[in-house]
Scaffold this motif. Sequence first.
Motif, PDB file in Angstrom:
ATOM      1  N   ASP A 116      38.509  33.702  43.555  1.00  0.00           N
ATOM      2  CA  ASP A 116      39.489  34.281  44.390  1.00  0.00           C
ATOM      3  C   ASP A 116      39.124  34.455  45.828  1.00  0.00           C
ATOM      4  O   ASP A 116      38.045  33.971  46.198  1.00  0.00           O
ATOM      5  CB  ASP A 116      39.906  35.658  43.703  1.00  0.00           C
ATOM      6  N   GLU A 117      39.911  34.862  46.625  1.00  0.00           N
ATOM      7  CA  GLU A 117      39.595  34.741  48.252  1.00  0.00           C
ATOM      8  C   GLU A 117      38.385  35.654  48.733  1.00  0.00           C
ATOM      9  O   GLU A 117      37.591  35.273  49.436  1.00  0.00           O
ATOM     10  CB  GLU A 117      40.755  35.276  48.918  1.00  0.00           C
ATOM     11  N   ARG A 118      37.952  36.857  47.698  1.00  0.00           N
ATOM     12  CA  ARG A 118      36.886  37.470  48.229  1.00  0.00           C
ATOM     13  C   ARG A 118      35.727  36.650  47.860  1.00  0.00           C
ATOM     14  O   ARG A 118      34.569  36.783  48.586  1.00  0.00           O
ATOM     15  CB  ARG A 118      36.590  38.844  47.450  1.00  0.00           C
ATOM     16  N   GLN A 119      35.719  35.980  46.675  1.00  0.00           N
ATOM     17  CA  GLN A 119      34.448  35.098  46.203  1.00  0.00           C
ATOM     18  C   GLN A 119      34.356  33.837  46.970  1.00  0.00           C
ATOM     19  O   GLN A 119      33.133  33.647  47.443  1.00  0.00           O
ATOM     20  CB  GLN A 119      34.937  34.708  44.754  1.00  0.00           C
ATOM     21  N   GLU A 158      28.578  39.317  43.843  1.00  0.00           N
ATOM     22  CA  GLU A 158      29.462  39.222  42.763  1.00  0.00           C
ATOM     23  C   GLU A 158      30.552  37.943  42.792  1.00  0.00           C
ATOM     24  O   GLU A 158      31.627  38.041  42.551  1.00  0.00           O
ATOM     25  CB  GLU A 158      30.508  40.409  42.567  1.00  0.00           C
ATOM     26  N   LEU A 166      36.309  32.874  38.187  1.00  0.00           N
ATOM     27  CA  LEU A 166      37.183  33.524  37.577  1.00  0.00           C
ATOM     28  C   LEU A 166      37.359  33.696  36.100  1.00  0.00           C
ATOM     29  O   LEU A 166      37.387  34.577  35.377  1.00  0.00           O
ATOM     30  CB  LEU A 166      38.672  33.691  38.191  1.00  0.00           C
ATOM     31  N   GLU A 203      26.826  47.418  35.221  1.00  0.00           N
ATOM     32  CA  GLU A 203      28.013  46.953  34.815  1.00  0.00           C
ATOM     33  C   GLU A 203      29.241  48.070  35.151  1.00  0.00           C
ATOM     34  O   GLU A 203      29.910  48.620  34.101  1.00  0.00           O
ATOM     35  CB  GLU A 203      27.846  46.475  33.474  1.00  0.00           C
ATOM     36  N   ALA A 244      35.195  49.221  34.875  1.00  0.00           N
ATOM     37  CA  ALA A 244      36.473  49.221  35.447  1.00  0.00           C
ATOM     38  C   ALA A 244      37.269  50.656  34.924  1.00  0.00           C
ATOM     39  O   ALA A 244      37.321  50.958  33.616  1.00  0.00           O
ATOM     40  CB  ALA A 244      37.272  48.244  35.019  1.00  0.00           C
TER      41      ALA A 244
END
Lengths: 63, 174
Positions: B38-41, B99, B104, B170, B173
């Motif tokens: 993704d964009e952050r990664q 991270e 993904l 971990e 979420a």
Amino acid sequence: MKNLRLKAARAAKDLSQQQLAETVGVSRQTINAIEKGDYNPTIKLCLAICKALDKTLDELFWE
Amino acid sequence: MSMEYKMGLFFGVLAGALAGLLFVALMKHKKVIDCHFDERQERARGQAFKYAFFTLAVAVICYGALDTIFTLPCDTLTAVFLCFCLTMVVFAVVCIRKEAYLSLYEKPGQVMMLFGVIAAFNIGIGAIYLMEGTMVENGVLTFRACNLIVGVMMLVIMGIYALHISSSGEEEAE
């Protein structure tokens, strides 16, 4: 700065970070980073999040 | 070094590279390796590439300078592999901390198992060379040390990943 509005909107929809992440096509860590204020998402991702949570950009991201 | 030996070395490296490419293609086909970030990664990996690039530049310059001054007890290929592995470790550390190491759709268990197999394979070959006594010839570390170096690098990356997972606890979420 933490994005508590995003967190609240997600919780209101009863979505976990993982579920929201899957809906908008990013990793859970990215959603977590946005909520914690560690990452500034692009407008494209902001819009995807807004759509997933039925909110407007103003409601979630405008200060 | 005879011409025959050089040809053998060349074709050996070529065969190894081809086998590596085939292996990566197979893993991609089986979806063990996936490159969707993704964009952050992507951003985090960009930073990691930057750090890795400067690490490689510094390492190569250091090697060149030290070899010119002292004549280091390792051949060129081994030194290049050492620089490369150092670079890969820097890249991995930055990605893991941010991270952004796994994509993904990659499953950490599968990827770490793959790393484990590669590490074991390379360390095994390295151990054979070590026992044969061909890893060090005339006090010089030969290219046969490359397998061991790569194996250790994979172990280091696995260790850092495991450490990161355990230290981050971990964070589940919500």
